[in-house]
Design a protein around this motif. Structure first.
Motif, short mmCIF file in Angstrom:
data_model
loop_
_atom_site.label_atom_id
_atom_site.label_comp_id
_atom_site.label_asym_id
_atom_site.label_seq_id
_atom_site.Cartn_x
_atom_site.Cartn_y
_atom_site.Cartn_z
N VAL A 23 1.96 -1.34 -0.47
CA VAL A 23 2.44 0.04 -0.53
C VAL A 23 1.42 0.94 -1.21
O VAL A 23 1.07 2.02 -0.71
N ARG A 24 0.93 0.50 -2.36
CA ARG A 24 -0.03 1.33 -3.11
C ARG A 24 -1.31 1.50 -2.30
O ARG A 24 -1.86 2.61 -2.22
N SER A 26 -1.70 1.31 0.96
CA SER A 26 -1.42 2.17 2.11
C SER A 26 -1.33 3.63 1.71
O SER A 26 -1.80 4.52 2.44
N GLN A 27 -0.74 3.89 0.55
CA GLN A 27 -0.64 5.27 0.08
C GLN A 27 -2.02 5.86 -0.18
O GLN A 27 -2.27 7.03 0.15
N ARG A 28 -2.93 5.06 -0.72
CA ARG A 28 -4.27 5.57 -0.98
C ARG A 28 -5.00 5.88 0.32
O ARG A 28 -5.71 6.88 0.44
N ASP A 30 -3.46 6.70 3.10
CA ASP A 30 -2.79 7.89 3.64
C ASP A 30 -3.30 9.16 2.96
O ASP A 30 -3.46 10.21 3.61
N GLU A 31 -3.54 9.10 1.65
CA GLU A 31 -4.07 10.26 0.93
C GLU A 31 -5.45 10.64 1.47
O GLU A 31 -5.76 11.83 1.64
#
Length: 947
Positions: A23-24, A26-28, A30-31
């Motif tokens: 999750v973490r 993937s979020q990075r 995505d950012e």
């Protein structure tokens, strides 16, 4: 690219495709994607050990990447020697009509330098953004990418200025193949992020287990699974495939009936499959790439490949792209491939490779033919050597090296085996990425003595920084090869590297002799002949100076545009010699031609150095914005190719403009790096660039003691005799060095030494080019310091009069050097004021003229000193500058001047090595800042090119 079965993440899909956690991470990602959508290009480097889930993360992220054009490539160990292979993958699925607009991407790129390929990739990215929106460039397994592609990607990432491009590179920590490029890119950019992948946590382990076996596990069991596998996804999948579901549900069960290693676990998975599935997997492991299902089935001799594939998919060992033509299949992970392959018996492995050779293309067939050989095979070894020779002649040295290594291993006799081994090492060393050859050093040392062995060991020592031993071995190889029949190519190879060492040590006469004898060998290809001539001329430069060296390039046509591509190295050398002589117009013509052809992929060996010295021409010629832009591009090329020598020249070029404009921090940073390079390498090349950069910076600060300290490494104090002047040690940039020495000695009050240095400058200068202004100013400044102001005035008056008259002649004006001309005019005006020998308005006239020239250059330190002189005669500096350039950034100025000069957006993008989108972005900002709306108005706002 079609999705493989299991590429999603919902429950019920195949084992290979289940995706959990991250999750973490993937979020990075995505950012980064969001920032790229907004016009900020970003780089994300995903690092993790084999099987940790890098590919799964990239696939999931790419599948959800809405609105982006996706360019995907995967490094392959079997293609790591194929130049441009990964770049070719990136563009392979694009519209061929679009790709054809960029020739270096649409064809074999082995002969083109990385920055030329990168320049066209940047143009392609710009075209994609214009037509389709943001672009994502994703490269998996970068550690196996070919050198040309790695260097190209490094260059491109550094030139993405204002683009909607996201670059994602996945690699293993400390990967040898990518040569530390991702780490350097992350450290050198403020728009880059490193994402490290570790094992899954307890919650992710539970989710993955539940998805794979459709059973909910007790927390204690999940913790045991996590501890046993360290959360490694591939290991976890293997363990869960081995443990029966009923056993997992038994919370009282204490022992794990599972293998002790991942590889053994994979083998156990395979052993439980139907025989036909195992045979299909074995065929896929031997083919070792994505292949049509029918091809794998044919190799495995299976009548019903779909039935054989099903169980392999179910346990997560295979993946399948059923929606693509020919329904390709592949093993999921390289670790699984290795486990399957290693379990194949010798006889079956040989038979499978023999069969595969007939099913694949010519290039891949070599690998299978070699793998099918179980003993010495002289005929195959001969064929491999012949193939290697053809690849080498096309510039694919790394591929030639690999095939020669195979030929060596298959050779029946020791002399053939050693000759092929040594030749393979030589081909590897020619790539200037000598990692492969260095690993073979023990085998090389075991070879029988001979010229080729000495040559290979010498180059190995040279590339490792052991220059004395490298020189001794190369000298031995060169002399032996010259005397040995049939060893001409060894003499050329040894002579080329030996001459390189000689040049780095400033030993010009020896360089000339080596190059001369190499040329007498004859039968050299045109490019090698030209490069050897360039080496000879450069050696002559170090020995006798640029004027003598010009005779060594007298074979070139007078018009640089008519010089063929195979003579670009001597053309670049001629341009450098003309620069050293102060002939800026002719130097510009030669260097600009080489730079343009190099940008088009001609592949001059001196391309990076050419751009650096073109920047110096721009600086002297008053086109400081172009000079700063050229230095920036030269630094990017050197960084991508890890060329430390090219880096020295580019940093010196950058210092010139930065010092002139008072950008002290940036200039000081380059001078510090040059000092470190000089300490690390210690050659005359770095000494000259480092000392000149430091002295030029001190000159801009009007710090004469610092100028003299900077020049100290250039001085030949050891050979100085009583009554003799201070002599300089090195011929390159001698006139520039000598002029700085005169100024430093005069400024520190060493007038007798300054007079002798000025006399030497007069004797070494033929009166042509921009240096006539420099020499006149120095003579006048020295006359003032000696208490002869009337003589100084006479010198200044004659010089400014001659310069004014010369402006009506285009060629003379091109060599007018506005910075030095303004310094001359300032000195004249100041002396007129100090002596009172002319009306105050005449002194003011020359000071005002000088102030205008300094202002046009934005030479702030010089401008402030000139303003102080104006104040001393009772005048203030002009309230407004001559144009509106100061409101623009340096990058905007680079774009503005090219567009104002008549380039189209596409031409400007190609010249600056950026994308079309970047030009549009900067041009929009330029128009807004200047309050204009057209190219014609831009030309008016910027004024003339020179001050």
């Amino acid at each position: 690219m079609g999705d493989p079965i299991g590429a999603g993440s919902v429950r019920g899909e195949s084992r290979a495709g289940l995706f959990v956690g991250r999750v973490r991470e993937s979020q990075r990602l995505d950012e980064c994607a969001d920032k790229a959508r907004r016009g900020e290009s970003w780089l994300a480097v995903v690092e993790g050990e084999a099987g940790i889930g890098k590919t799964a993360l990239l696939r999931r992220f790419s599948a959800d990447l809405a609105g982006f054009t996706l360019l995907w490539a995967t490094g392959d160990p079997s293609e790591s020697d194929l130049p441009g292979g990964v770049v070719g993958q990136l563009v392979r699925r694009l519209d061929p009509t679009l790709v054809k607009r960029f020739p270096l991407l649409a064809q074999e790129t082995s002969g083109a330098p990385a920055h030329a390929v990168g320049g066209q990739l940047l143009l392609l990215l710009g075209a994609l953004q214009e037509d389709m929106g943001p672009v994502a460039v994703v490269v998996d397994d970068l550690q196996w990418a070919d050198t040309l592609s790695v260097q190209t990607l490094g260059f491109v990432v550094r030139r993405l200025w204002a683009d909607r491009v996201l670059t994602v590179l996945a690699t293993r920590p400390d990967a040898e193949g990518s040569a530390g490029v991702p780490d350097r890119l992350v450290r050198s950019s403020d728009r880059a992020v490193r994402i490290g992948l570790d094992g899954l946590d307890d919650g992710d382990v539970a989710q993955l287990a539940r998805g794979l076996i459709e059973a909910r596990l007790a927390p204690a069991l999940v913790r045991r699974l996590h501890a046993y596998t360290r959360g490694h996804p591939l290991y976890l999948r293997t363990v869960l495939a081995e443990v029966p579901v009923d056993t997992l549900r038994d919370e009282a069960f204490e022992r794990w009936p599972v293998p002790r290693s991942l590889q053994v676990g994979i083998r156990a998975q395979v052993d439980r499959l139907p025989r036909e599935s195992v045979e299909l997997l074995e065929a896929m492991a031997v083919l070792d790439t994505r292949v049509p299902l029918a091809t794998a089935a044919r190799l495995a001799a299976l009548e019903d490949p779909a039935r054989a594939l099903g169980p392999a998919l179910a346990v997560g060992l295979a993946q399948w792209w059923p929606t693509e033509p020919q329904s390709p299949v592949a093993l999921v992970h390289a670790l699984q491939r290795d486990a399957v392959y290693d379990a194949i018996g010798p006889e079956r492995r040989r038979a499978l490779h023999a069969g595969a050779a007939a099913l694949v293309g010519t290039a891949a067939a070599w690998t299978h033919r070699v793998a099918a050989a179980t003993s010495a095979d002289p005929q195959l070894a001969d064929e491999l050597e012949q193939s290697a020779t053809r690849e080498a002649s096309s510039g694919r040295n790394a591929l030639a090296a690999t095939r020669l290594l195979w030929a060596s291993a298959l050779s029946e006799h020791r002399d053939d085996r050693e000759r092929r081994l040594l030749t393979a090492c030589a081909q590897s060393l020619l790539t200037m990425q000598p990692v492969t050859a260095a690993k073979l050093r023990p085998q090389v040392e075991d070879c029988a003595p001979g010229p080729l062995r000495s040559c290979v060991l010498g180059v190995m020592d040279m590339t490792a920084g052991r220059f004395p031993s490298g020189e001794a071995l190369l000298n031995k190889a060169w002399r032996s090869a010259l005397a040995e029949p049939g060893a001409d190519w060894v003499a050329v190879l040894a002579g080329t590297f030996l001459a390189n060492i000689m040049l780095r040590n400033g030993r010009g006469a020896e360089t000339v002799e080596i190059a001369r004898q190499t040329l007498t060998i004859g039968d050299l290809d045109p490019a090698t002949t030209d490069f050897t001539r360039a080496v000879l001329a450069t050696g002559r430069l170090w020995d006798r100076g640029p004027r003598a060296a010009l005779r060594d390039v007298a074979h070139l046509p007078a018009e640089s545009s008519t010089v063929p591509d195979h003579q670009l190295d001597t053309l670049a050398t001629r341009g450098v010699l003309r620069l050293f002589l102060g002939e800026l117009a002719s130097a510009r013509a030669d260097l600009a031609t080489v730079a343009r052809r190099d940008r088009q992929g001609a592949g001059s060996k001196l391309g990076s150095l050419t751009l650096s010295l073109m920047s110096v021409v721009d600086y002297l010629d008053g086109d400081w914005n172009a000079g700063e832009s050229a230095a920036d591009r030269a630094l990017a090329i050197a960084a991508a190719q890890d060329q430390r020598i090219g880096d020295a020249a580019a940093r010196f070029a950058a210092v010139c403009v930065q010092a002139g404009r008072g950008q002290w921090d940036a200039a000081d940073g380059h001078v510090e790096v040059l000092s470190q390079l000089t300490q690390a390498l210690g050659s005359p090349v770095e000494i000259v660039y480092s000392s000149l950069a430091a002295a030029t910076l001190a000159q801009a600060r009007a710090d004469h003691p610092a100028m003299l300290r900077a020049l100290e490494p250039l001085l030949d104090r050891a050979s100085r005799t009583e009554g003799d002047g201070i002599r300089l040690r090195f011929k390159p940039f001698w006139l520039w060095q000598q002029s700085l020495l005169v100024e430093a000695l005069t400024g520190t009050g060493q007038l007798a030494a300054a007079a002798r240095a000025l006399r030497d400058l007069h004797e070494g200068y033929d009166g042509t080019g921009y240096l006539r202004i420099v020499v006149a100013r120095l003579a006048g400044v020295l006359a003032e310091a000696e208490g002869r102001p009337r003589d100084a005035l006479a010198i200044y008056e004659q010089a400014v009069g001659s310069s004014a008259a010369a402006e009506v002649h285009t060629d003379a004006a091109a060599d007018s050097a506005p910075l030095y001309r303004a310094m001359l005019e300032q000195a004249y005006g100041r002396t007129l004021s100090a002596t009172g020998s002319a009306p105050r308005r005449q002194a003011a006239k020359w000071l005002t003229t000088a102030h205008g020239r300094f202002g046009a250059l934005r030479a702030d330190p010089f401008l402030r000193r000139c303003a102080a002189d104006l104040s001393a005669v009772g005048l203030g500096a002009p309230a407004e500058g001559p144009d509106r350039r100061p409101v623009l950034t340096e990058r905007e100025l680079s774009v503005a001047h090219l567009i104002a000069g008549g380039r189209t957006n596409q031409e400007a993008a190609a010249e600056l090595y950026v994308s079309h989108k970047t030009i549009e972005y900067h041009l929009s900002n330029i128009y807004t800042k200047l309050g204009i709306s057209s190219r014609r108005q831009l030309g008016e706002a910027l004024g003339g090119r020179r001050a």
